[in-house]
Design an enzyme around this catalytic site. Structure first.
Site, PDB file in Angstrom:
ATOM      1  N   LYS A 155      -6.335 -11.190  14.267  1.00 19.71           N
ATOM      2  CA  LYS A 155      -5.724 -11.624  15.523  1.00 19.71           C
ATOM      3  C   LYS A 155      -5.667 -10.462  16.514  1.00 19.71           C
ATOM      4  CE  LYS A 155      -2.941 -15.196  13.472  1.00 19.71           C
ATOM      5  NZ  LYS A 155      -1.734 -15.452  12.730  1.00 19.71           N
TER       6      LYS A 155
ATOM      7  N   ASP B 279      -2.796   4.047  -2.176  1.00 20.84           N
ATOM      8  CA  ASP B 279      -2.500   2.674  -1.764  1.00 20.84           C
ATOM      9  C   ASP B 279      -0.974   2.525  -1.717  1.00 20.84           C
ATOM     10  OD1 ASP B 279      -4.537  -0.171  -2.005  1.00 20.84           O
ATOM     11  OD2 ASP B 279      -2.400  -0.300  -1.525  1.00 20.84           O
TER      12      ASP B 279
ATOM     13  N   GLU C 269      -9.612   8.224  -0.989  1.00 17.46           N
ATOM     14  CA  GLU C 269      -9.852   6.791  -0.796  1.00 17.46           C
ATOM     15  C   GLU C 269      -8.570   6.140  -0.297  1.00 17.46           C
ATOM     16  OE1 GLU C 269     -11.700   4.496  -3.916  1.00 17.46           O
ATOM     17  OE2 GLU C 269     -11.255   2.611  -2.881  1.00 17.46           O
TER      18      GLU C 269
ATOM     19  N   ASP D 126       1.678   5.631   2.409  1.00 19.90           N
ATOM     20  CA  ASP D 126       0.869   5.316   3.587  1.00 19.90           C
ATOM     21  C   ASP D 126      -0.118   6.471   3.782  1.00 19.90           C
ATOM     22  OD1 ASP D 126      -0.188   5.022   6.137  1.00 19.90           O
ATOM     23  OD2 ASP D 126       1.685   4.258   6.982  1.00 19.90           O
TER      24      ASP D 126
ATOM     25  N   ARG E 219     -12.897  -6.039  -5.584  1.00 14.27           N
ATOM     26  CA  ARG E 219     -12.277  -7.355  -5.741  1.00 14.27           C
ATOM     27  C   ARG E 219     -12.378  -8.164  -4.436  1.00 14.27           C
ATOM     28  NH1 ARG E 219      -6.444  -8.466  -5.982  1.00 14.27           N
ATOM     29  NH2 ARG E 219      -6.213 -10.530  -6.880  1.00 14.27           N
ATOM     30  N   PHE E 220     -12.034  -7.530  -3.321  1.00  8.40           N
ATOM     31  CA  PHE E 220     -12.087  -8.241  -2.045  1.00  8.40           C
ATOM     32  C   PHE E 220     -13.518  -8.595  -1.671  1.00  8.40           C
ATOM     33  CE2 PHE E 220      -8.102  -8.725   0.237  1.00  8.40           C
ATOM     34  CZ  PHE E 220      -7.237  -8.166  -0.687  1.00  8.40           C
ATOM     35  N   GLU E 221     -14.424  -7.718  -2.024  1.00 11.18           N
ATOM     36  CA  GLU E 221     -15.826  -7.968  -1.710  1.00 11.18           C
ATOM     37  C   GLU E 221     -16.344  -9.184  -2.479  1.00 11.18           C
ATOM     38  OE1 GLU E 221     -18.212  -4.606  -2.730  1.00 11.18           O
ATOM     39  OE2 GLU E 221     -19.881  -5.282  -1.479  1.00 11.18           O
TER      40      GLU E 221
ATOM     41  N   ASP F 143     -16.274  -6.989   5.422  1.00  5.85           N
ATOM     42  CA  ASP F 143     -16.901  -8.309   5.387  1.00  5.85           C
ATOM     43  C   ASP F 143     -16.546  -9.073   6.670  1.00  5.85           C
ATOM     44  OD1 ASP F 143     -14.195  -8.289   4.488  1.00  5.85           O
ATOM     45  OD2 ASP F 143     -14.407 -10.414   3.992  1.00  5.85           O
TER      46      ASP F 143
ATOM     47  N   ASP G 225      -7.934  -3.923   5.689  1.00  3.48           N
ATOM     48  CA  ASP G 225      -7.463  -5.201   6.250  1.00  3.48           C
ATOM     49  C   ASP G 225      -8.034  -5.379   7.658  1.00  3.48           C
ATOM     50  OD1 ASP G 225      -5.384  -6.034   4.156  1.00  3.48           O
ATOM     51  OD2 ASP G 225      -4.830  -3.968   4.590  1.00  3.48           O
TER      52      ASP G 225
END
Ligand SMILES: C[S@@+](CC[C@H](N)C(=O)[O-])C[C@H]1O[C@@H](n2cnc3c(N)ncnc32)[C@H](O)[C@@H]1O
Length: 234
Positions: free
Chosen positions: A148, A94, A69, A121, A213-215, A180, A144
């Site tokens: 831009k 992470d 993951e 990384d 969490r981000f979801e 998302d 992420d």
């Protein structure tokens, strides 16, 4: 892809992103006491970055399916998925130390034996430490989106990384993503469409994928979440 291969098929030189381009930005978040303690108490679950390929059979035992993951955030969904499927080995990566500590706290406190954690990384780990055609699945939930245009080169899903992932998955292995960010979802679909070595696309949300969490934040803000599953073909 180019690059010299060792006997385990790990490329010797980084071949993916240009030097200095990263898929993440350093974040400063306060680390909780629980996370700080877990970094020490459960240090045995941490795998350090190295130049040698990992041998999954040594880390977890022979013939266990091996999943990676990338970007687990606070690790809650990661720990829940690992607890629900103890017969799958999970390497969770992470770059964010407080999140690494949080995940270790959850894994250690729950006594999960199938999870190892790296603070690194993930692209470098894939290049240096993941043997060719060894992973059964890669998971990237809410990478992420780098909205831009000038930052699109930082996106996790781009042709060079898609190639790298293909070289590390077993034939028939899968890359499960969720996002998302609608424009990123379209760009992901286009990227895989252009590559004959993959099949797949958008799927209904799998029941076994907990809300991250981000979801939760995305849903609260009214954004639509898309799950995507791609299978590495021959
Ligand atoms: C938007 S957050 C999503 C976190 C979590 N999956 C969630 O949904 O709550 C993206 C995460 O990916 C991590 N990340 C980005 N690029 C990475 C990389 N190359 N290697 C490891 N982690 C990375 C970031 O540190 C961050 O924690």
């Amino acid at each position: 892809m180019t690059g010299e291969r060792s006997h385990l098929g790990v490329t010797a030189e980084p071949v993916t992103l240009r030097p200095g381009i990263r898929t993440f930005k350093p974040r400063r978040t306060r680390i909780t006491t629980r996370a700080e303690q877990a970094l020490v108490e459960y240090a045995g679950l941490i795998i350090e970055m190295g130049d040698q390929p990992l041998d999954p059979a040594t880390v977890w035992g022979a013939d266990i399916p091996w999943v990676l993951e990338i970007g687990f955030g606070d690790g809650r969904a990661t720990a829940a998925m690992a607890a629900a499927d103890p017969s799958t080995a999970l390497l969770a990566i992470d770059v964010h130390t407080p999140g690494v500590g949080e995940l270790l706290a959850q894994v250690g406190d729950a006594g999960l034996e199938n999870v190892r954690v790296m603070e690194a990384d993930a692209i470098t780990v894939l290049e240096r430490m993941v043997p060719a055609h060894s992973l059964t699945q890669v998971r990237s939930y809410f990478p992420d989106p780098w909205p831009k245009a000038r930052h699109h080169k930082r996106r996790l899903v781009q042709p060079a990384i898609v190639d790298l992932m293909h070289s590390r998955l077993v034939p028939g292995g899968t890359w499960h993503l969720a996002t998302d960010w609608e424009e990123y979802a379209v760009s992901i679909l286009e990227c895989f469409d252009q590559d004959p070595h993959w099949e797949g696309g958008a799927i209904p949300r799998p029941e076994g994928r907990p809300i991250t969490r981000f979801e939760r934040r995305a849903l609260r803000d009214g954004r639509t979440v898309v799950d995507l599953l791609f299978t590495a073909t021959g």
